[in-house]
Scaffold this motif. Structure first.
Motif, PDB file in Angstrom:
ATOM      1  N   ASP A  28       0.808  -1.210   0.000  1.00 54.41           N
ATOM      2  CA  ASP A  28       0.000   0.000   0.000  1.00 54.41           C
ATOM      3  C   ASP A  28       0.849   1.271   0.000  1.00 54.41           C
ATOM      4  OD1 ASP A  28       0.980  -0.168   2.566  1.00 54.41           O
ATOM      5  OD2 ASP A  28      -0.943   0.155   3.564  1.00 54.41           O
ATOM      6  N   VAL A  31       3.050   2.041  -5.972  1.00 53.00           N
ATOM      7  CA  VAL A  31       2.113   1.939  -7.075  1.00 53.00           C
ATOM      8  C   VAL A  31       2.874   1.421  -8.291  1.00 53.00           C
ATOM      9  CG1 VAL A  31       2.437   4.362  -7.792  1.00 53.00           C
ATOM     10  CG2 VAL A  31       0.334   3.134  -8.432  1.00 53.00           C
ATOM     11  N   ASP A  69      -1.050  -1.511 -11.008  1.00 63.41           N
ATOM     12  CA  ASP A  69      -2.124  -0.659 -10.495  1.00 63.41           C
ATOM     13  C   ASP A  69      -2.735   0.209 -11.594  1.00 63.41           C
ATOM     14  OD1 ASP A  69      -2.068  -1.111  -7.518  1.00 63.41           O
ATOM     15  OD2 ASP A  69       0.024  -0.532  -7.815  1.00 63.41           O
ATOM     16  N   HIS A 109      -7.132   0.241 -14.499  1.00 59.61           N
ATOM     17  CA  HIS A 109      -6.563   0.601 -13.202  1.00 59.61           C
ATOM     18  C   HIS A 109      -7.350  -0.068 -12.083  1.00 59.61           C
ATOM     19  CE1 HIS A 109      -9.899   3.367 -12.122  1.00 59.61           C
ATOM     20  NE2 HIS A 109      -9.975   3.532 -13.440  1.00 59.61           N
ATOM     21  N   VAL A 113      -7.138   3.020  -6.944  1.00 56.98           N
ATOM     22  CA  VAL A 113      -6.354   4.152  -7.440  1.00 56.98           C
ATOM     23  C   VAL A 113      -7.314   5.139  -8.094  1.00 56.98           C
ATOM     24  CG1 VAL A 113      -4.455   4.890  -8.931  1.00 56.98           C
ATOM     25  CG2 VAL A 113      -4.380   2.638  -7.833  1.00 56.98           C
ATOM     26  N   CYS A 139      -3.852  10.771 -11.968  1.00 56.01           N
ATOM     27  CA  CYS A 139      -3.864   9.593 -11.114  1.00 56.01           C
ATOM     28  C   CYS A 139      -3.411   9.964  -9.697  1.00 56.01           C
ATOM     29  CB  CYS A 139      -2.926   8.510 -11.653  1.00 56.01           C
ATOM     30  SG  CYS A 139      -3.185   8.067 -13.389  1.00 56.01           S
ATOM     31  N   LYS A 141      -2.471   7.762  -5.884  1.00 61.43           N
ATOM     32  CA  LYS A 141      -2.505   6.704  -4.889  1.00 61.43           C
ATOM     33  C   LYS A 141      -1.689   7.192  -3.701  1.00 61.43           C
ATOM     34  CE  LYS A 141      -1.548   1.894  -3.755  1.00 61.43           C
ATOM     35  NZ  LYS A 141      -0.941   0.599  -4.163  1.00 61.43           N
ATOM     36  N   ARG A 285       7.680   0.502 -10.588  1.00 64.92           N
ATOM     37  CA  ARG A 285       6.983   0.738  -9.327  1.00 64.92           C
ATOM     38  C   ARG A 285       7.550   1.975  -8.641  1.00 64.92           C
ATOM     39  NH1 ARG A 285       3.488  -2.495  -6.288  1.00 64.92           N
ATOM     40  NH2 ARG A 285       3.743  -4.186  -7.789  1.00 64.92           N
ATOM     41  N   THR A 288       4.692   5.600  -2.888  1.00 64.35           N
ATOM     42  CA  THR A 288       3.539   6.520  -2.706  1.00 64.35           C
ATOM     43  C   THR A 288       3.528   7.139  -1.317  1.00 64.35           C
ATOM     44  OG1 THR A 288       2.103   4.726  -1.934  1.00 64.35           O
ATOM     45  CG2 THR A 288       2.142   5.175  -4.306  1.00 64.35           C
TER      46      THR A 288
END
Length: 294
Positions: A28, A31, A69, A109, A113, A139, A141, A285, A288
């Motif tokens: 978590d 992203v 994601d 997605h 997100v 976007c 996240k 990746r 976030t």
């Protein structure tokens, strides 16, 4: 091997693989962003590349395996074509920039997100009929928000049967790279959004020395190709033409070593790869959890 047996193997591999790709961060706190040319994904009527429901399920399983994601897509006929795959992807949604072409760009997605459609970017067509415009989205996240464009640049294909046609295709692609440089640099310069990402099929590789077409974007002072060194899944002597490009601010969130290509031939049964695509998904990746910077 039955399709459901393949799914079981994919899920088991995904559990192990995702842990390796997050760089020690909790899922978590990251992203995964990527791109995938699905090769003539049609709506089931008079398709250039007909596919059964089982083959659409296999495409969905490939996407699920990546743990992505937000995924930019190329060669999607329309929303109906995208739904043929989305119906097998629990927790995902998506849409297509359908401008009436047989090949359009789109995006899928996770619903966790926040992805909002900002519009179709027609300057990318540079006024040439049949060229694919970009799809621009915003976007978010966690504390990471970014502006992203999904693209599919002009190819130099077997249909370019003369030197003049091949040169014209390269001219168009170079002009498109310049449009992307101006678009991304202007957003960063405006200061309202420092995190900009471009994903898609660029139809050229970054290391080309002769007749290079991506030079305008490669020379950008704000944007960097994150995936340019990845090897093609079609030929290990080549590097990828499917790219993720990010602004300096977004690149600072990159989890080092997370960039990879999901090689379909490494895990799909013999004969199944061709039914999925002639491309492979490319994924990177980002963290976030760092504070928002704009």
């Amino acid at each position: 091997m039955k399709v459901r047996s393949v799914i079981t193997l994919i899920v088991l591999a995904l559990v192990v693989f995702t842990g390796c790709q997050t760089g020690g961060y909790a899922p978590d706190q990251t992203v995964a962003v990527g791109t995938f040319n699905i090769e003539w994904l049609g709506d089931g009527t008079d398709d250039q590349k007909p596919r059964t429901d089982a083959e659409c399920l296999l495409i969905a399983d490939v996407i699920a395996r990546t743990g992505v994601d937000v995924l930019g897509l190329q060669e999607i006929e329309n929303e109906a074509a995208l739904r043929r795959v989305l119906r097998y992807l629990d927790g995902y949604d998506g849409f297509v920039a359908d401008v009436g072409l047989k090949q359009n760009v789109g995006i899928i997605h996770r619903r966790t997100v926040d992805v909002r459609r900002l519009g179709v970017y027609t300057p990318l067509t540079i006024g040439v009929p049949g060229m694919r415009p970009g799809l621009v989205v915003s976007c978010r996240k966690g504390s990471f928000d970014w502006t992203m464009m999904v693209v599919h640049l002009k190819s130099t294909s077997r249909f370019d049967s003369t030197n003049a046609l091949r040169e014209e295709s390269r001219r168009i692609r170079t002009a498109q790279a310049e449009v992307l440089r101006v678009w991304s640099d202007s957003i960063v310069a405006a200061g309202s959004e420092r995190d900009v990402i471009i994903v898609g099929d660029f139809n050229d590789f970054t290391g080309r020395r002769q007749q290079a077409t991506l030079t305008p974007l490669l020379e950008s002072s704000t944007m960097s190709f994150l995936t340019g060194s990845l090897r093609s899944c079609k030929n290990p002597q080549w590097t990828t033409i499917d790219q993720v490009v990010a602004s300096t601010s977004a690149r600072d969130r990159l989890i080092k070593g997370s960039e990879y290509m999901e090689d379909l031939g490494a895990f799909l049964p013999e004969g199944s790869r061709e039914s999925v695509s002639d491309h492979c998904p490319v994924i990177v990746r980002f963290r976030t959890s760092a504070p928002d910077n704009d």
